[in-house]
Design a protein around this motif. Structure first.
Motif, PDB file in Angstrom:
ATOM      1  N   ASN A  25     -88.302  -7.976  36.930  1.00  0.00           N
ATOM      2  CA  ASN A  25     -88.827  -9.340  36.921  1.00  0.00           C
ATOM      3  C   ASN A  25     -88.136 -10.229  35.895  1.00  0.00           C
ATOM      4  O   ASN A  25     -88.683 -11.232  35.448  1.00  0.00           O
ATOM      5  CB  ASN A  25     -90.339  -9.334  36.690  1.00  0.00           C
ATOM      6  N   GLY A  26     -86.921  -9.821  35.516  1.00  0.00           N
ATOM      7  CA  GLY A  26     -86.122 -10.703  34.679  1.00  0.00           C
ATOM      8  C   GLY A  26     -86.184 -10.430  33.190  1.00  0.00           C
ATOM      9  O   GLY A  26     -85.465 -11.076  32.422  1.00  0.00           O
ATOM     10  N   THR A 177     -98.557 -10.711  35.456  1.00  0.00           N
ATOM     11  CA  THR A 177     -97.807 -11.344  36.549  1.00  0.00           C
ATOM     12  C   THR A 177     -98.411 -12.698  36.889  1.00  0.00           C
ATOM     13  O   THR A 177     -97.689 -13.696  37.052  1.00  0.00           O
ATOM     14  CB  THR A 177     -97.811 -10.443  37.790  1.00  0.00           C
ATOM     15  N   ASP A 178     -99.715 -12.744  37.001  1.00  0.00           N
ATOM     16  CA  ASP A 178    -100.392 -14.011  37.307  1.00  0.00           C
ATOM     17  C   ASP A 178    -100.178 -15.035  36.194  1.00  0.00           C
ATOM     18  O   ASP A 178    -100.001 -16.234  36.465  1.00  0.00           O
ATOM     19  CB  ASP A 178    -101.899 -13.769  37.505  1.00  0.00           C
ATOM     20  N   LEU A 179    -100.187 -14.582  34.947  1.00  0.00           N
ATOM     21  CA  LEU A 179     -99.982 -15.483  33.817  1.00  0.00           C
ATOM     22  C   LEU A 179     -98.590 -16.103  33.867  1.00  0.00           C
ATOM     23  O   LEU A 179     -98.433 -17.312  33.607  1.00  0.00           O
ATOM     24  CB  LEU A 179    -100.179 -14.717  32.512  1.00  0.00           C
ATOM     25  N   LYS A 185     -93.783 -19.465  32.120  1.00  0.00           N
ATOM     26  CA  LYS A 185     -93.013 -18.808  31.073  1.00  0.00           C
ATOM     27  C   LYS A 185     -92.516 -17.448  31.571  1.00  0.00           C
ATOM     28  O   LYS A 185     -93.060 -16.900  32.525  1.00  0.00           O
ATOM     29  CB  LYS A 185     -93.872 -18.636  29.820  1.00  0.00           C
ATOM     30  N   PRO A 186     -91.492 -16.887  30.931  1.00  0.00           N
ATOM     31  CA  PRO A 186     -91.011 -15.562  31.359  1.00  0.00           C
ATOM     32  C   PRO A 186     -92.125 -14.530  31.290  1.00  0.00           C
ATOM     33  O   PRO A 186     -93.022 -14.626  30.440  1.00  0.00           O
ATOM     34  CB  PRO A 186     -89.896 -15.256  30.348  1.00  0.00           C
ATOM     35  N   SER A 241     -84.563  -1.707  34.019  1.00  0.00           N
ATOM     36  CA  SER A 241     -85.905  -2.291  34.052  1.00  0.00           C
ATOM     37  C   SER A 241     -87.024  -1.271  33.941  1.00  0.00           C
ATOM     38  O   SER A 241     -88.196  -1.648  33.963  1.00  0.00           O
ATOM     39  CB  SER A 241     -86.117  -3.141  35.315  1.00  0.00           C
ATOM     40  N   GLY A 242     -86.710   0.018  33.777  1.00  0.00           N
ATOM     41  CA  GLY A 242     -87.748   1.024  33.635  1.00  0.00           C
ATOM     42  C   GLY A 242     -87.269   2.190  32.799  1.00  0.00           C
ATOM     43  O   GLY A 242     -86.264   2.822  33.133  1.00  0.00           O
TER      44      GLY A 242
END
Length: 433
Positions: A25-26, A177-179, A185-186, A241-242
């Motif tokens: 997600n960046g 994610t919702d935030l 914002k990132p 990313s993980g």
């Protein structure tokens, strides 16, 4: 009853079960580098300490080396939420203005992280985030944080939670994610501190950027060896990313020799664990600082082309694929942007000489020779043909190398194969070694 996997059983499990797709997600595409308060200070933290730590990270050159996060762990809050807003409240004496603290640290060029828990309370007894996930995520962002370590204490009773461990972490993952969508914002960097009991390396990357694979680290070789051993069976869980999180760096906290400290840092970095310093920086020695700032090792941890961990290609003193928490795998390799990474880990309590045939590593091509770059001495050490020997590696010490293809090996070498098993000519004749 508690049951434990043997190395063979764990390998079979991770071979049969598909790994989840990474949460791309960046943010946190490569492991996070930074600082965490817990190992050095536990609950003895305050606003001045955080600013002092950030100042030291800058003056000691750690920021220039890539350490960009300054993270608070447990114990920063009041013991009760605000009775009107329901929000977590910073300790009014130790953190009188946590937003201003973050502003000051951000002005130095750092990002900041904070801690919470997926249960009713944190592990130290402060308010957890269960049933307050969205409110707490918003609060942490309002304070200026962008990284969340999320722990696993004080689990609600089954008739309340009515979901498994995955769902407990998914609640906060969804809130973050919702935030991000709501605020523009990132996304937060989300670090799951679940300790690995439910095979978090299989599902954690659906929800977070890193996940703890064992219990807490201690500054003793036995603790390091047990964590390395456990992680040796699940290296396929790490990629962009993980990341399998092997817990914080215990350098400079006593209990480790200098060679053990080098092995600790090397193994964590090359297995692509997040690297969060847990040392009192006002007491750090030049030797430990030099370990933390090894740019060649850090470059592999932060490789933007290859995200996967190194893995064992020979188990050393143990029978193949046998779990041994005292003597983890000794021979490791993996690809990188600039060549094949080799780690030789002497797990013995006395010096040892270690030998291997190059093509035992799956990343080495037969019939080629390789230049040898020592990642600790920062020297070019000639060319390896067919095999490599490292003499007198210190007790619990490490050799880390980068091997680069240097063309065809010299002609006329006998035997025709470095590893004789199944070495066969075009007419079907087996060639001995």
């Amino acid at each position: 009853m508690v049951s434990f996997f043997t190395g063979t059983a764990l390998l079979a499990l991770t071979t049969l079960l598909p790994l989840a797709e990474a949460l791309d997600n960046g943010v946190a595409r490569v492991p996070v580098l930074g600082y965490n308060t817990w190992n050095a200070y536990q609950c003895n933290i305050d606003q001045d300490l955080m600013i002092t730590t950030a100042t030291l990270m800058k003056s000691l050159g750690l920021q220039d080396a890539g350490y960009h996060y300054v993270n608070i762990d447990d114990c920063y809050g009041e013991l009760q939420r605000d009775n009107q807003t329901g929000r977590i409240v910073p300790d009014h004496i130790r953190f009188p203005n946590i937003t201003a603290m973050n502003d000051e640290i951000h002005a130095m060029g750092f990002k900041t992280g904070i801690y919470s828990d997926s249960g009713w309370f944190t592990c130290a007894g402060y308010p957890g985030s269960f049933e307050n996930e969205a409110l707490d995520a918003e609060t942490f962002q309002d304070w200026g944080f962008s990284y969340l370590k999320y722990d696993n204490c004080a689990i609600p009773f089954d008739d309340i939670i009515r979901e498994g461990i995955v769902g407990k972490y998914e609640r906060m993952a969804n809130a973050l994610t919702d935030l991000a969508k709501k605020s523009g914002k990132p996304p937060f960097v989300f670090s799951l501190c679940e300790w690995g009991w439910s095979q978090v390396w299989l599902w954690g990357k659906n929800f977070g950027h890193s996940w703890r694979v064992t219990g807490d680290i201690a500054p003793q070789w036995d603790s390091l060896a047990a964590i390395i051993n456990f992680n040796s069976f699940i290296t396929q869980g790490t990629d962009f990313s993980g990341h399998n999180d092997m817990d914080m760096l215990q350098l400079g906290n006593g209990g480790l020799t200098f060679d053990e400290a080098k092995s600790h840092f090397t193994a964590w970095a090359l297995m692509k664990s997040p690297l969060l310093i847990g040392t009192n920086l006002s007491q750090i020695t030049d030797d430990i600082l030099g370990i933390l700032k090894n740019k060649e090792i850090l470059a592999i941890n932060q490789d933007s082309v290859v995200g996967q961990s190194i893995s064992p290609f020979r188990w050393g003193i143990n029978p193949d694929w046998t779990s041994n928490s005292s003597f983890p795998a000794q021979y490791w390799s993996g690809p990188s942007e600039n060549g094949t990474v080799i780690m030789l880990l002497n797990t013995l309590p006395e010096p040892a000489t270690m030998f291997f045939n190059l093509t035992e590593s799956p990343w080495i091509r037969a019939g080629r020779q390789y230049s040898v770059r020592d990642l600790w001495s920062h020297t070019d050490n000639g060319t390896a043909v067919r095999n490599f020997t490292a003499e007198n590696i210190p007790a619990h010490g490490v050799v880390a190398m980068l091997l680069k293809d240097a063309g065809n090996e010299p002609s006329g070498i006998f035997p025709q194969c470095a590893v004789w098993f199944q070495c066969t000519s075009e007419n079907g004749t087996h060639v001995g070694g």
